[in-house]
Scaffold this active site. Structure first.
Site, PDB file in Angstrom:
ATOM      1  N   SER B 150      22.518 -29.902 -41.075  1.00 47.69           N
ATOM      2  CA  SER B 150      22.418 -31.050 -40.972  1.00 47.69           C
ATOM      3  C   SER B 150      20.962 -31.582 -40.149  1.00 47.69           C
ATOM      4  O   SER B 150      20.593 -30.807 -39.345  1.00 47.69           O
ATOM      5  CB  SER B 150      23.696 -31.807 -39.901  1.00 47.69           C
ATOM      6  OG  SER B 150      24.512 -31.956 -40.600  1.00 47.69           O
ATOM      7  N   PRO B 152      18.370 -34.866 -38.681  1.00 47.33           N
ATOM      8  CA  PRO B 152      18.373 -36.458 -38.028  1.00 47.33           C
ATOM      9  C   PRO B 152      18.448 -37.309 -39.202  1.00 47.33           C
ATOM     10  O   PRO B 152      18.930 -38.220 -39.044  1.00 47.33           O
ATOM     11  CB  PRO B 152      17.204 -36.655 -37.294  1.00 47.33           C
ATOM     12  CG  PRO B 152      16.615 -35.064 -36.790  1.00 47.33           C
ATOM     13  CD  PRO B 152      17.351 -34.374 -37.948  1.00 47.33           C
ATOM     14  N   ASN B 154      19.752 -36.653 -42.351  1.00 47.07           N
ATOM     15  CA  ASN B 154      20.715 -36.477 -43.290  1.00 47.07           C
ATOM     16  C   ASN B 154      22.105 -35.723 -42.707  1.00 47.07           C
ATOM     17  O   ASN B 154      21.815 -34.580 -42.301  1.00 47.07           O
ATOM     18  CB  ASN B 154      20.200 -36.027 -44.622  1.00 47.07           C
ATOM     19  CG  ASN B 154      19.462 -34.877 -44.655  1.00 47.07           C
ATOM     20  OD1 ASN B 154      18.429 -34.689 -44.349  1.00 47.07           O
ATOM     21  ND2 ASN B 154      19.967 -33.446 -44.588  1.00 47.07           N
ATOM     22  N   ILE B 181      23.828 -29.373 -33.742  1.00 48.85           N
ATOM     23  CA  ILE B 181      23.914 -27.998 -34.173  1.00 48.85           C
ATOM     24  C   ILE B 181      24.925 -27.187 -32.949  1.00 48.85           C
ATOM     25  O   ILE B 181      24.559 -27.012 -31.971  1.00 48.85           O
ATOM     26  CB  ILE B 181      22.760 -26.847 -34.165  1.00 48.85           C
ATOM     27  CG1 ILE B 181      21.743 -27.588 -35.275  1.00 48.85           C
ATOM     28  CG2 ILE B 181      23.078 -25.508 -34.777  1.00 48.85           C
ATOM     29  CD1 ILE B 181      22.495 -27.927 -36.453  1.00 48.85           C
ATOM     30  N   THR B 182      26.198 -26.891 -33.431  1.00 47.59           N
ATOM     31  CA  THR B 182      27.096 -26.459 -32.536  1.00 47.59           C
ATOM     32  C   THR B 182      26.782 -25.001 -32.056  1.00 47.59           C
ATOM     33  O   THR B 182      26.395 -24.282 -33.016  1.00 47.59           O
ATOM     34  CB  THR B 182      28.516 -26.455 -33.072  1.00 47.59           C
ATOM     35  OG1 THR B 182      29.041 -27.828 -33.649  1.00 47.59           O
ATOM     36  CG2 THR B 182      29.725 -25.932 -32.084  1.00 47.59           C
ATOM     37  N   GLY B 363      51.772 -43.400 -21.089  1.00 46.50           N
ATOM     38  CA  GLY B 363      51.187 -44.481 -20.401  1.00 46.50           C
ATOM     39  C   GLY B 363      49.975 -44.561 -19.456  1.00 46.50           C
ATOM     40  O   GLY B 363      49.097 -43.692 -19.723  1.00 46.50           O
ATOM     41  N   GLU B 387      31.736 -30.875 -40.167  1.00 53.22           N
ATOM     42  CA  GLU B 387      32.197 -30.252 -41.356  1.00 53.22           C
ATOM     43  C   GLU B 387      32.601 -30.970 -42.159  1.00 53.22           C
ATOM     44  O   GLU B 387      33.504 -30.412 -43.035  1.00 53.22           O
ATOM     45  CB  GLU B 387      33.060 -28.953 -40.832  1.00 53.22           C
ATOM     46  CG  GLU B 387      32.377 -28.226 -40.130  1.00 53.22           C
ATOM     47  CD  GLU B 387      32.996 -26.731 -39.784  1.00 53.22           C
ATOM     48  OE1 GLU B 387      33.464 -26.135 -40.811  1.00 53.22           O
ATOM     49  OE2 GLU B 387      32.952 -26.136 -38.616  1.00 53.22           O
TER      50      GLU B 387
END
Lengths: 254, 407
Positions: B150, B152, B154, B181-182, B363, B387
């Site tokens: 990926s 910025p 796309n 990026i992981t 709750g 992903e």
């Protein structure tokens, strides 16, 4: 010396499960409840595998007594590094009344049959907390015992065992063959690795019946009743130390 | 001419006969996989669960736990043993991922990215030498990799990559910025997708292996995310970053295909991660339903709560079966693109649904950090995005579906 170590592994209700007593107070609910290897048995397996990795012994044989599901416990031991397993088939009523006396007779018979150099057991099971099987096994075999072990090392033809006792630590040296029972601080059991889980599939688990070993499973004990522990009562807050002493005196505890 | 009915009947029979063993695995897992699942669950319960809240709060990378998982073989499940992996199948991977993520979703994504997105493409498209250099050191948990597709400009539109690669003598020179990026801040290598010829559009993209750190490669700031906070996410900036020609992964121009095939498998990993989060949410809600009393009884006796728990259980179990089926198809080397997309879609929507409902069951307690429900809610959200967004999954599924009906 055969270099063979027998390790007993017991399938018990998982330590994290909330135990419930059956409505008829005959025993605890086991159906559908998560079971796993007794934590002290895990420590015993770990110690045996470590001895093999140090090349101090040659073979680790995992033994479990019980119904079909006991094989899962043996397979976990195999995945941790045990070489082969022996499943002693005990089912139904025999399994319900199975206790340290019968298991120690089985372990003693197997120790002789397998020409074991060492028998390592967990110090006690977390379901019955008997803390007897190791001691009884040693007595039946007339072997020395090193119980509540927090450290095990080989010293020539003897085994040095550091034992956790009430007063602290006691170090003894015992001749082999011997029985050792594992206490909490002996080691930290490893998680099975994925490759070992795959390898465990190929390791053999032999099937044996207690009668084949000449063991009589009749129990000398009868469980009369099982109850939950009494509900814990709420405490009482007091304002001063004098009040506290007063209340303790009232309750007759001081 | 075969009638449509006859052909579908024949296909179904074929699938049934060859998939019979696979189908029975859906009902009961083989012994090895049961033991694997139990081992990973024990690890998650004892080592991940107790620290997950702290890792989330302090944004700490679980380095020690990743190393322990590496020692178990979990960081390279599909990699053959001779390369240092566990040599197991994708069903095993799905099971491990679900159990790990049930303990800590952040740890889960670190495991998934290393297995599917970094090691995955090298294992499938790398030369023997590349596999030894770029996979073996990444099997132990000491080093992890990342996947830089990926940008910025796309995300979903992966074919529009604008990061460039230009050949200069015996080196490739990379320029551009990759986003989201992981593992970036914790990684020792990355698979980067760059174009050698923008006019060829997606056919101009190639894959490159770049070590980290490396001259010409820098990292942007760590993103401050809603969830999976213990895993680092950042931009990777390439400024005249030079790598040897031998660092191209796969053939020139095959980058887009490599990325898409890699994501097909990665989807199964993320589906499993989402399952873990969904299951953890269900566990939390069901446990609370037993303990919390209202109107004189445990709330689990109320139909409103029972309906929620039932719906949550159905969502998790159906997503799980889809995930297992996709894994089994992949393991049998059958087409699995549609099923993987379905699994990821179902599981991620199950994760957001279950975590949402878990907060509702709890709750007020669901809204505070004392209970893990709020963390599951925050962790779940990303599974519908990364992903392949849920929208992209729907396009993939529809595309495959329409092909099946074409005749």
């Amino acid at each position: 010396m055969s270099g063979r170590v027998l390790v007993g592994v017991k399938r018990v209700i998982d330590y994290a499960v909330k135990i419930r007593v059956k409505p008829d107070n005959s025993s605890v609910v086991t159906d559908g409840v998560k079971h796993s290897m007794n934590p002290f048995c895990e420590i015993a397996v770990e110690e045996a595998v470590k001895l093999k990795e140090k090349k101090l012994i040659k073979e680790v044989v995992a033994v479990s007594c019980g119904p079909q599901q006991a094989q899962e416990t043996i397979r976990t031991a195999l995945a941790m590094g045990a070489d082969r397993g022996i499943h002693v088939e005990v089912t139904g009523k025999d399994y319900e009344t199975l206790g340290p006396l019968q298991v120690s007779k089985i372990m003693a018979a197997l120790a002789k049959k397998e020409d074991a150099q060492l028998v390592i057991l967990g110090k006690q099971a977390i379901d019955d907390d008997c803390n007897q099987t190791g001691q009884m096994t040693a007595a039946l075999l007339d072997w020395p015992q090193g119980t509540f072990a927090s450290e095990v090392s080989f010293d020539g033809d003897k085994i040095k065992v550091v034992r956790e006792i009430d007063g602290g630590l006691e170090t003894i040296k015992i001749k082999t063959p011997a029985v050792v029972t594992a206490d909490l601080r002996l080691n930290t059991p490893r998680y099975a690795t994925l490759p070992n889980i795959m390898k465990a599939k190929k390791k053999k688990i032999a099937n044996v019946k207690p009668a084949d070993l000449g063991v009589d499973l009749t129990s000398r004990l009868e469980v009369v009743r099982v109850d939950e522990p009494p509900q814990r009562q709420a405490g009482v807050k007091v304002e001063t130390v004098d009040d506290l002493v007063g209340k303790l005196k009232e309750a007759g505890t001081v | 001419h075969e009638s449509l009915l006859a052909r579908r009947g024949r296909l179904a029979l074929g699938l049934c006969l060859s998939g019979c063993r696979g189908l029975s695995q859906l009902a009961e897992l083989p012994d090895t996989h049961q033991l694997l699942r139990q081992t990973c669950r024990d690890f998650a319960d004892r080592e991940l669960n107790p620290i997950a809240a702290k890792l989330d709060k302090e944004h700490v990378y679980p380095a020690k736990q990743i190393q322990e998982l590496g020692a178990m073989g979990v960081m390279a499940i599909e990699v053959p043993e001779e390369l240092g992996g566990a040599g197991m199948d994708y069903l095993a991977y799905s099971l491990a991922m679900e159990e790990i993520s049930r303990g800590c979703a952040s740890t889960g994504v670190v495991v998934s990215v290393n297995n599917s997105l970094y090691i995955g493409p090298v294992l499938k498209f790398g030369s023997e030498e590349q596999k030894r250099e770029w996979i073996t050191p990444f099997t132990t948990g000491e080093k992890v990799g990342c996947f830089a597709l990926s940008e910025p400009g796309n995300g979903s539109d992966a074919g529009a990559a604008s990061t460039t690669a230009r050949q200069d003598g015996d080196e490739w020179v990379l320029n551009g910025t990759k986003a989201w990026i992981t593992n970036s801040w914790d990684a020792s290598a990355t698979v980067v997708f760059a174009t050698t010829d923008k006019s060829l559009k997606h056919k101009g993209i190639s894959a490159f292996l770049v070590p980290m750190p490396h001259p010409g490669l820098s990292l942007g700031k760590k993103e401050d995310k809603l969830g999976i906070k213990a895993s680092s996410t950042a931009n990777i900036i390439l400024e005249d970053c030079r790598v040897p020609l031998g660092n191209m992964l796969g053939p020139r121009g095959a980058g887009f295909k490599i990325a898409m095939q890699t994501l097909d498998s990665g989807r199964i990993g993320i589906a499993a991660q989402a399952l873990g989060i969904a299951q953890a949410s269900l566990d939390c809600a069901a446990d609370y339903a037993h303990k919390r009393t209202a109107f004189g009884s445990p709330i689990g006796k109320l139909q409103a709560i029972q309906f929620k728990l039932a719906d949550m259980a159905v969502a998790v179990e159906s997503a799980r079966l889809l995930t297992w089926k996709a894994s089994l198809l992949r393991d049998a080397k059958k087409p699995f693109t549609k099923e993987a997309a379905m699994a990821k879609l179902a599981a991620s929507e199950a994760a957001t649904y279950c975590s949402h409902q878990a907060i509702q069951v709890l709750g007020g307690m669901g809204y505070v950090a004392d209970m893990p429900a709020e963390r599951h809610y925050r962790d779940a959200r990303i599974t519908e995005i990364y992903e392949g967004t849920s929208e992209i999954q729907r396009l993939v599924i529809a595309g495959q579906l329409l092909k099946e009906y074409q005749s």
